[in-house]
Design a protein around this motif. Sequence first.
Motif, PDB file in Angstrom:
ATOM      1  N   ASP A  19      31.550  -5.479  -4.707  1.00 44.33           N
ATOM      2  CA  ASP A  19      31.159  -5.581  -6.112  1.00 44.33           C
ATOM      3  C   ASP A  19      29.682  -5.929  -6.285  1.00 44.33           C
ATOM      4  O   ASP A  19      29.072  -5.576  -7.298  1.00 44.33           O
ATOM      5  N   THR A  53      28.299  -2.284  -6.059  1.00 43.43           N
ATOM      6  CA  THR A  53      28.793  -1.277  -6.998  1.00 43.43           C
ATOM      7  C   THR A  53      28.543  -1.652  -8.460  1.00 43.43           C
ATOM      8  O   THR A  53      28.224  -0.777  -9.277  1.00 43.43           O
ATOM      9  N   ARG A  54      28.679  -2.932  -8.789  1.00 46.17           N
ATOM     10  CA  ARG A  54      28.516  -3.326 -10.192  1.00 46.17           C
ATOM     11  C   ARG A  54      27.083  -3.153 -10.698  1.00 46.17           C
ATOM     12  O   ARG A  54      26.891  -2.540 -11.755  1.00 46.17           O
ATOM     13  N   TYR A  82      32.330  -9.184 -16.588  1.00 44.18           N
ATOM     14  CA  TYR A  82      32.244  -9.635 -15.203  1.00 44.18           C
ATOM     15  C   TYR A  82      32.195 -11.160 -15.130  1.00 44.18           C
ATOM     16  O   TYR A  82      32.807 -11.770 -14.242  1.00 44.18           O
ATOM     17  N   SER A  87      26.355   0.540 -10.942  1.00 44.16           N
ATOM     18  CA  SER A  87      27.021   1.145 -12.094  1.00 44.16           C
ATOM     19  C   SER A  87      26.287   0.826 -13.392  1.00 44.16           C
ATOM     20  O   SER A  87      26.051   1.717 -14.221  1.00 44.16           O
ATOM     21  N   ILE A 134      23.635  -9.155 -12.697  1.00 46.61           N
ATOM     22  CA  ILE A 134      24.493  -9.583 -11.591  1.00 46.61           C
ATOM     23  C   ILE A 134      24.110 -10.977 -11.097  1.00 46.61           C
ATOM     24  O   ILE A 134      24.977 -11.765 -10.701  1.00 46.61           O
ATOM     25  N   THR A 138      28.659  -6.864 -18.662  1.00 46.87           N
ATOM     26  CA  THR A 138      28.123  -8.077 -18.029  1.00 46.87           C
ATOM     27  C   THR A 138      28.968  -9.290 -18.400  1.00 46.87           C
ATOM     28  O   THR A 138      29.324 -10.106 -17.548  1.00 46.87           O
TER      29      THR A 138
END
Length: 217
Positions: free
Chosen positions: A131, A134-135, A192, A138, A103, A189
């Motif tokens: 996000d 949550t990302r 995103y 997850s 992230i 990844t």
Amino acid sequence: GGIPVPDSCVVTWIIIAILVLLSIILTRKLKKVPTGSQCILEAFMDFLDNFFTGILGQKGKKYVPILETFIIYIGFANIIGVFGFVPPTTDINVTAALAGMAIILVQASFIIEKGPIKWLKSFLNPINLLDLVTRPLSLCMRLFGNVLGAFVVMELIKHLIPGGIPVIASGYFDLFDGLLQAYVFAFLTSLYMAEALEEEEKHEKKAKKRVQLHGGK
């Protein structure tokens, strides 16, 4: 000195040593016309280059090496159970660290491509703020849950079913599923990251269309 070192950390050091050693061995005598192991190495790296460039586009090509590092490390970490080690990705601290780095990479690419002002403005949308939580959650839990589940199932099979069944099951749970989870992590990844690049491209195309329409009038 009384500082506990978890098994996942030790196994990660082993994986790093193996990857460094393989890198030295496979690249020490490169030829202009590849043969043998060099052909396999170049084919593998070309596949990864094309895969990630296909998602990110030429604009995101500079981020490909770190995504390749993700998929190679996680792939090795997931399948190392075949050799009798406990995969480090069965430790939630490891998967959390990987998700955190992923992230950070996504946000860093956003800042590089759009600038810090647009990055800060993006958080005016509550979804973008959500996000950030949550990302990585997850990514972390998906990798941890799948690898740990496969590891537990394999241990049960080894203890309950004798003969060649564990070897066959290992082909799926240790190898196929392990490599699949590495692919999923790296793919998500890169996906995103691609969102930021695609949004920028869409804005540019819309701006060009507005200029063309205005010029036509």
